[in-house]
Every structure is written in structure tokens, then in C-alpha cells.
Design an enzyme around this catalytic site. Structure first.
Site, PDB file in Angstrom:
ATOM      1  N   ASN A   1      -5.585   2.248 -13.112  1.00 10.91           N
ATOM      2  CA  ASN A   1      -4.498   1.307 -12.619  1.00 10.91           C
ATOM      3  C   ASN A   1      -3.237   1.918 -12.767  1.00 10.91           C
ATOM      4  O   ASN A   1      -3.064   2.647 -13.652  1.00 10.91           O
ATOM      5  CB  ASN A   1      -4.668  -0.074 -13.279  1.00 10.91           C
ATOM      6  CG  ASN A   1      -3.803  -1.138 -12.873  1.00 10.91           C
ATOM      7  OD1 ASN A   1      -3.579  -1.294 -11.651  1.00 10.91           O
ATOM      8  ND2 ASN A   1      -3.035  -1.723 -13.665  1.00 10.91           N
TER       9      ASN A   1
ATOM     10  N   HIS B   1       0.616   0.488 -13.289  1.00 12.75           N
ATOM     11  CA  HIS B   1       1.483  -0.564 -13.730  1.00 12.75           C
ATOM     12  C   HIS B   1       3.003  -0.190 -13.768  1.00 12.75           C
ATOM     13  O   HIS B   1       3.170   0.904 -14.406  1.00 12.75           O
ATOM     14  CB  HIS B   1       0.962  -1.035 -15.032  1.00 12.75           C
ATOM     15  CG  HIS B   1       1.604  -2.221 -15.514  1.00 12.75           C
ATOM     16  ND1 HIS B   1       1.146  -3.478 -14.907  1.00 12.75           N
ATOM     17  CD2 HIS B   1       2.565  -2.636 -16.490  1.00 12.75           C
ATOM     18  CE1 HIS B   1       1.759  -4.436 -15.489  1.00 12.75           C
ATOM     19  NE2 HIS B   1       2.679  -4.129 -16.337  1.00 12.75           N
TER      20      HIS B   1
ATOM     21  N   MET C   1      -3.671  -6.863  -6.955  1.00 11.50           N
ATOM     22  CA  MET C   1      -2.972  -7.918  -7.943  1.00 11.50           C
ATOM     23  C   MET C   1      -4.002  -9.065  -8.522  1.00 11.50           C
ATOM     24  O   MET C   1      -3.679 -10.046  -8.972  1.00 11.50           O
ATOM     25  CB  MET C   1      -1.900  -8.635  -7.143  1.00 11.50           C
ATOM     26  CG  MET C   1      -0.817  -7.715  -6.862  1.00 11.50           C
ATOM     27  SD  MET C   1      -0.452  -6.371  -7.719  1.00 11.50           S
ATOM     28  CE  MET C   1       0.917  -7.341  -8.662  1.00 11.50           C
ATOM     29  N   LYS C   2      -5.462  -8.686  -8.215  1.00 14.75           N
ATOM     30  CA  LYS C   2      -6.278  -9.277  -8.969  1.00 14.75           C
ATOM     31  C   LYS C   2      -6.808  -8.942 -10.388  1.00 14.75           C
ATOM     32  O   LYS C   2      -6.886  -7.712 -10.476  1.00 14.75           O
ATOM     33  CB  LYS C   2      -7.799  -9.575  -8.208  1.00 14.75           C
ATOM     34  CG  LYS C   2      -7.198 -10.333  -6.846  1.00 14.75           C
ATOM     35  CD  LYS C   2      -7.399 -11.722  -7.163  1.00 14.75           C
ATOM     36  CE  LYS C   2      -6.849 -12.599  -5.844  1.00 14.75           C
ATOM     37  NZ  LYS C   2      -6.393 -13.746  -6.304  1.00 14.75           N
ATOM     38  N   ILE C   3      -7.297  -9.601 -11.139  1.00 20.03           N
ATOM     39  CA  ILE C   3      -7.859  -9.089 -12.354  1.00 20.03           C
ATOM     40  C   ILE C   3      -9.471  -8.941 -12.427  1.00 20.03           C
ATOM     41  O   ILE C   3     -10.095  -9.876 -12.049  1.00 20.03           O
ATOM     42  CB  ILE C   3      -7.254  -9.759 -13.733  1.00 20.03           C
ATOM     43  CG1 ILE C   3      -5.906  -9.913 -13.814  1.00 20.03           C
ATOM     44  CG2 ILE C   3      -8.154  -9.758 -14.880  1.00 20.03           C
ATOM     45  CD1 ILE C   3      -5.386 -11.159 -14.873  1.00 20.03           C
ATOM     46  N   LEU C   4      -9.750  -8.019 -12.764  1.00 27.44           N
ATOM     47  CA  LEU C   4     -11.415  -7.738 -12.319  1.00 27.44           C
ATOM     48  C   LEU C   4     -12.051  -8.139 -13.433  1.00 27.44           C
ATOM     49  O   LEU C   4     -11.514  -8.133 -14.663  1.00 27.44           O
ATOM     50  CB  LEU C   4     -11.645  -6.160 -12.292  1.00 27.44           C
ATOM     51  CG  LEU C   4     -11.334  -5.362 -10.914  1.00 27.44           C
ATOM     52  CD1 LEU C   4     -11.129  -3.998 -10.955  1.00 27.44           C
ATOM     53  CD2 LEU C   4     -11.717  -5.992  -9.846  1.00 27.44           C
TER      54      LEU C   4
ATOM     55  N   ASN D   1       1.544   2.987  -2.673  1.00 35.27           N
ATOM     56  CA  ASN D   1       1.024   4.024  -3.486  1.00 35.27           C
ATOM     57  C   ASN D   1      -0.275   4.629  -2.735  1.00 35.27           C
ATOM     58  O   ASN D   1      -0.721   5.587  -3.140  1.00 35.27           O
ATOM     59  CB  ASN D   1       0.427   3.240  -4.956  1.00 35.27           C
ATOM     60  CG  ASN D   1       1.596   3.462  -5.930  1.00 35.27           C
ATOM     61  OD1 ASN D   1       2.025   4.445  -6.424  1.00 35.27           O
ATOM     62  ND2 ASN D   1       2.070   2.222  -6.088  1.00 35.27           N
TER      63      ASN D   1
ATOM     64  N   GLY E   1       0.941  -1.394   0.020  1.00 39.05           N
ATOM     65  CA  GLY E   1       0.080   0.033  -0.106  1.00 39.05           C
ATOM     66  C   GLY E   1       0.882   1.245  -0.071  1.00 39.05           C
ATOM     67  O   GLY E   1       0.353   2.216   0.409  1.00 39.05           O
TER      68      GLY E   1
HETATM   69  C1  GAR Z   1       3.418  -1.222  -7.408  1.00 36.46           C
HETATM   70  O1  GAR Z   1       4.781  -1.259  -7.918  1.00 36.46           O
HETATM   71  C2  GAR Z   1       2.371  -1.331  -8.440  1.00 36.46           C
HETATM   72  O2  GAR Z   1       2.727  -0.489  -9.619  1.00 36.46           O
HETATM   73  C3  GAR Z   1       2.318  -2.887  -8.711  1.00 36.46           C
HETATM   74  O3  GAR Z   1       2.448  -3.689  -7.521  1.00 36.46           O
HETATM   75  C4  GAR Z   1       3.243  -2.395  -6.736  1.00 36.46           C
HETATM   76  C5  GAR Z   1       2.447  -2.179  -5.561  1.00 36.46           C
HETATM   77  O4  GAR Z   1       2.993  -1.636  -4.298  1.00 36.46           O
HETATM   78  N1  GAR Z   1       1.189  -3.109  -9.644  1.00 36.46           N
HETATM   79  C6  GAR Z   1       1.117  -4.155 -10.349  1.00 36.46           C
HETATM   80  O5  GAR Z   1       2.057  -4.992 -10.809  1.00 36.46           O
HETATM   81  C7  GAR Z   1      -0.275  -4.246 -11.137  1.00 36.46           C
HETATM   82  N2  GAR Z   1      -0.336  -5.061 -12.075  1.00 36.46           N
HETATM   83  P1  GAR Z   1       2.118  -0.964  -3.278  1.00 36.46           P
HETATM   84  O6  GAR Z   1       1.352  -2.052  -2.725  1.00 36.46           O
HETATM   85  O7  GAR Z   1       3.419  -0.598  -2.481  1.00 36.46           O
HETATM   86  O8  GAR Z   1       1.482   0.266  -3.694  1.00 36.46           O
END
Ligand code: GAR
Length: 199
Positions: free
Chosen positions: A117, A119, A100-103, A27, A25
Site C-alpha cells: 500500500n 500512504h 480507500m477501503k480497508i481489506l 499513482n 488513479g
Molecule cells: C494518494 O495520495 C494515496 O497515497 C492516498 O490517496 C491518494 C490517491 O491518489 N492513499 C491513502 O490515503 C490510503 N490510505 P491517486 O488516486 O491519484 O493515486
């Protein structure tokens, strides 16, 4: 104006944001911090995780933001219950932040509001997982982060904002992840703000 409103109407006129997370979390944290200002026209009203133990939920709690963590592993349960919550709280936009799930396309259709989202790659390069290792293996000179709209096709919706970072010869997937994450924290709140301003 706002001070004359009752408790229930407190968020009147503000755009309401919900955030889905799966773990750390970081972000989520940067988005919450960015929109914390009292006069911000954007309010984070709800944080939901498919993972009951997600660390990000603790931060949402500390920030006094309504949050839910699901114990159930069922995607159907998660999506149906989340849809109810999103509707109940009149959410204007859903932001996936390390979700990390695909809706399912059913969820996307039923929610009917925009979903963004983040990425960790320069899309359309490296959809899916292990983006940093793939960029290094291909000897790319740049990597970066992308904010895009969520559609039923994975990591393929319209790009809203993108920022590059240089890949050095000395970089490994871990060091690159760190650099990209810093960029993520910088661009996601801005992308949400710009997107909502133009909605
Ligand atoms: C982030 O790097 C985000 O871009 C990635 O997971 C990490 C989560 O970090 N997301 C994906 O790969 C989605 N496909 P966080 O939980 O510290 O924000």
C-alpha cells in the site's frame, strides 16, 4: 525467448501485478508508465476499483489493461469477486494505489500473496485519513510518503520504502498533498520493482 511463446503464455516468467484503486488513479498512472517497457519483467495484468466511476479505470482502459469497476457497495461482493479475478489471472502481488477501503483479514489470508500500500505520511505517523492537515497542525518539519506491506492492522505493516519532503511555513494541506503526491509517483514503482526482485 518471449517471441516464441503463444498468446496465452505471453506473460510467462513475468511477475504479474494487480492494482486496486478508488478514484483519480494518479499513482496507477505512474506505475503503468514505469512498467510499460516491452522487456520489463513486471506486467500490470489487472486493475480493480470498488468505485465504478473511478477515473483511473479510464486510464487502465486506454492502456489496454484488463479492468473492473464494481457498482455494488457490498464489501463482501467486492472482496469475493476480486479474489476470483486475482486467482484467475495468477497475480503475484497486489498493490493498493489510492484504494480507500480497508481489506478484511479474511481477504488478506485468502489471497495469500503480498499486498503493498502507499500512504501519504511518514508512517508510523498519521495512520488513516487527513494526513497532511494533521502534519501541519502538529507543526512537523517533514512529511512524506510510505510504501508498506498490508496486514490486518491498518497502515501498520512492514515499511518497504519511505521518502521525506520538507513542510514549509507557507504550506497548507493542499500544497503539501501536491508535494507528497509527486514523491508518491516517484517511489511506488521503484518499491514494487525492488520488492518483486527480492521475492
Ligand atoms: C494518494 O495520495 C494515496 O497515497 C492516498 O490517496 C491518494 C490517491 O491518489 N492513499 C491513502 O490515503 C490510503 N490510505 P491517486 O488516486 O491519484 O493515486
Amino acid at each position: 525467448m518471449e517471441k516464441y511463446l503463444g498468446k496465452k503464455e505471453k506473460y510467462l516468467g513475468k511477475k504479474k501485478v494487480a492494482i486496486f484503486i478508488s478514484g483519480r488513479g494518479s499513482n496507477l498512472r505512474s506505475i503503468i508508465k514505469y512498467f510499460r517497457k516491452k522487456n520489463s519483467l513486471i506486467k500490470i495484468v489487472l486493475v480493480i476499483s470498488n468505485n465504478f466511476d473511478a477515473k483511473g479505470l479510464k486510464y487502465a482502459n486506454k492502456s489496454k489493461i484488463l479492468n473492473y469497476g464494481f457498482r455494488s457497495k457490498s464489501k463482501l461482493v467486492f472482496e469475493n469477486q476480486s479474489l476470483k479475478l486475482l486467482k484467475k489471472h495468477n497475480v503475484d502481488i497486489l498493490c493498493l494505489a489510492g484504494f480507500m477501503k480497508i481489506l478484511s483479514s479474511n481477504f488478506i489470508k485468502k489471497f495469500s500473496k503480498p499486498i503493498l500500500n502507499i500512504h501519504p505520511s511518514l508512517l508510523p505517523k498519521y495512520k488513516g485519513l487527513n494526513t497532511h492537515a494533521r502534519a501541519i497542525k502538529n507543526k512537523d518539519r517533514y512529511s512524506g510518503a510510505t510504501i508498506h506491506k498490508v496486514t490486518k492492522k491498518l497502515d501498520s505493516g512492514k515499511i518497504i520504502l519511505q521518502k521525506k519532503v520538507k513542510i514549509l511555513k507557507s504550506d497548507n494541506p493542499k500544497s503539501l498533498e501536491k508535494k507528497v503526491l509527486r514523491i508518491e509517483h516517484e517511489i511506488y514503482p521503484k518499491a514494487i520493482k525492488n520488492f518483486l526482485t527480492n521475492l
